[in-house]
Design an enzyme around this catalytic site. Structure first.
Site, PDB file in Angstrom:
ATOM      1  N   GLY A  45     -42.883-108.973  30.322  1.00 38.73           N
ATOM      2  CA  GLY A  45     -42.935-108.674  31.751  1.00 38.73           C
ATOM      3  C   GLY A  45     -43.596-109.822  32.471  1.00 38.73           C
ATOM      4  O   GLY A  45     -44.403-110.559  31.883  1.00 38.73           O
ATOM      5  N   GLN A  50     -48.027-113.993  39.309  1.00 40.19           N
ATOM      6  CA  GLN A  50     -48.386-114.780  38.122  1.00 40.19           C
ATOM      7  C   GLN A  50     -47.755-116.163  38.135  1.00 40.19           C
ATOM      8  O   GLN A  50     -48.147-117.030  37.350  1.00 40.19           O
ATOM      9  CB  GLN A  50     -47.942-114.057  36.848  1.00 40.19           C
ATOM     10  CG  GLN A  50     -48.709-112.786  36.567  1.00 40.19           C
ATOM     11  CD  GLN A  50     -48.257-112.174  35.259  1.00 40.19           C
ATOM     12  OE1 GLN A  50     -47.279-111.438  35.217  1.00 40.19           O
ATOM     13  NE2 GLN A  50     -48.948-112.498  34.172  1.00 40.19           N
ATOM     14  N   CYS A  98     -51.613-110.164  28.495  1.00 41.93           N
ATOM     15  CA  CYS A  98     -51.104-110.656  29.773  1.00 41.93           C
ATOM     16  C   CYS A  98     -50.924-112.164  29.685  1.00 41.93           C
ATOM     17  O   CYS A  98     -51.824-112.862  29.201  1.00 41.93           O
ATOM     18  CB  CYS A  98     -52.109-110.303  30.874  1.00 41.93           C
ATOM     19  SG  CYS A  98     -51.591-110.806  32.518  1.00 41.93           S
ATOM     20  N   LEU A  99     -49.811-112.661  30.170  1.00 41.95           N
ATOM     21  CA  LEU A  99     -49.555-114.104  30.087  1.00 41.95           C
ATOM     22  C   LEU A  99     -50.570-114.905  30.899  1.00 41.95           C
ATOM     23  O   LEU A  99     -50.786-116.074  30.633  1.00 41.95           O
ATOM     24  CB  LEU A  99     -48.124-114.425  30.565  1.00 41.95           C
ATOM     25  CG  LEU A  99     -46.989-113.834  29.714  1.00 41.95           C
ATOM     26  CD1 LEU A  99     -45.635-114.202  30.319  1.00 41.95           C
ATOM     27  CD2 LEU A  99     -47.062-114.302  28.267  1.00 41.95           C
ATOM     28  N   HIS A 140     -48.323-102.043  34.059  1.00 40.11           N
ATOM     29  CA  HIS A 140     -49.089-103.301  33.984  1.00 40.11           C
ATOM     30  C   HIS A 140     -48.612-104.286  35.055  1.00 40.11           C
ATOM     31  O   HIS A 140     -49.418-104.881  35.777  1.00 40.11           O
ATOM     32  CB  HIS A 140     -48.933-103.892  32.574  1.00 40.11           C
ATOM     33  CG  HIS A 140     -49.579-105.227  32.386  1.00 40.11           C
ATOM     34  ND1 HIS A 140     -50.675-105.421  31.577  1.00 40.11           N
ATOM     35  CD2 HIS A 140     -49.296-106.450  32.900  1.00 40.11           C
ATOM     36  CE1 HIS A 140     -51.037-106.690  31.614  1.00 40.11           C
ATOM     37  NE2 HIS A 140     -50.206-107.340  32.403  1.00 40.11           N
ATOM     38  N   GLU A 141     -47.290-104.431  35.174  1.00 43.45           N
ATOM     39  CA  GLU A 141     -46.739-105.380  36.151  1.00 43.45           C
ATOM     40  C   GLU A 141     -46.981-104.893  37.582  1.00 43.45           C
ATOM     41  O   GLU A 141     -47.272-105.681  38.477  1.00 43.45           O
ATOM     42  CB  GLU A 141     -45.242-105.598  35.907  1.00 43.45           C
ATOM     43  CG  GLU A 141     -44.886-106.166  34.540  1.00 43.45           C
ATOM     44  CD  GLU A 141     -45.672-107.396  34.159  1.00 43.45           C
ATOM     45  OE1 GLU A 141     -46.048-108.191  35.049  1.00 43.45           O
ATOM     46  OE2 GLU A 141     -45.943-107.576  32.961  1.00 43.45           O
ATOM     47  N   HIS A 144     -50.215-105.871  38.905  1.00 46.93           N
ATOM     48  CA  HIS A 144     -50.290-107.266  39.381  1.00 46.93           C
ATOM     49  C   HIS A 144     -49.985-107.349  40.881  1.00 46.93           C
ATOM     50  O   HIS A 144     -50.564-108.164  41.587  1.00 46.93           O
ATOM     51  CB  HIS A 144     -49.291-108.153  38.633  1.00 46.93           C
ATOM     52  CG  HIS A 144     -49.809-108.688  37.328  1.00 46.93           C
ATOM     53  ND1 HIS A 144     -50.915-109.486  37.231  1.00 46.93           N
ATOM     54  CD2 HIS A 144     -49.345-108.546  36.057  1.00 46.93           C
ATOM     55  CE1 HIS A 144     -51.123-109.812  35.959  1.00 46.93           C
ATOM     56  NE2 HIS A 144     -50.184-109.248  35.227  1.00 46.93           N
TER      57      HIS A 144
HETATM   58 ZN    ZN Z   1     -50.082-109.312  33.171  1.00 43.22          ZN
END
Ligand code: ZN
Length: 183
Positions: A45, A50, A98-99, A140-141, A144
């Protein structure tokens, strides 16, 4: 084009994102860049903040991680201007990563089922329910877009333990095999 992924500590990750307005070529190209960026970083995701764009859009591909024995189907979808309508079901802990926060994984407790409305990649309005891993990645996304990171949702003790690691990421002292943007 691969975009750099903004790291923990960057203020854009704490901002509430604004709605996407135009379904134009520029936006389509941006979505292509998001997919390329996510796959390059082996993510499931990715949300627009991000990659430095404070807009309400994220992409999800859980098809990559769904194994056949799990009786769940993965999704590969674009979520534009999503609105969470309800979260139901029992809360359960699940390890998230998380990236933007490389090398850190921790259990986050969330409800198991969600219902949301959103525009799909053709800007058609959808209302859908998700559960299991799909719901988890979407939650989660979605966070963000609200300026919320998963490490803010973990047990405070565990978060304290991670503090030094988080400070290192903030300062750019981290080895990652994808491009990142630090403060
Ligand atoms: Zn994330």
């Amino acid at each position: 084009m691969k975009l750099p992924i903004y790291a923990y500590g960057h203020p854009i990750l704490k901002r509430v994102a604004t709605p996407v307005q135009a379904n134009d070529q520029k936006f389509k190209a941006f979505l292509d860049d998001m997919w390329e960026t996510m796959y390059n970083a082996s993510g499931v995701g990715l949300a627009a903040p991000q990659v430095g764009s404070s807009h309400r859009v994220f992409i999800v591909d859980t098809v990559q991680i769904m194994k056949e024995e799990e009786n769940q189907k993965g999704i590969k979808e674009v979520f534009i201007n999503p609105e969470m309508i309800e979260e139901t079901g029992n809360e359960y802990g699940y390890e998230e990563g998380c990236l933007s926060i490389p090398d850190i994984r921790a259990d986050v407790s969330r409800q198991s089922r969600i219902k949301l409305t959103y525009l799909d990649e053709n800007f058609e309005e959808q209302t859908a329910e998700f559960d299991g891993v799909n719901a988890r990645v979407i939650q989660h996304e979605y966070d963000h877009l609200e300026g919320v990171l998963f490490v803010e949702k973990i047990n405070p003790l565990k978060r304290n333990i991670l503090r030094r690691k988080l400070d290192k990421i903030r300062k750019g002292k981290v080895n990652v095999d994808y491009p990142m943007q630090f403060v």
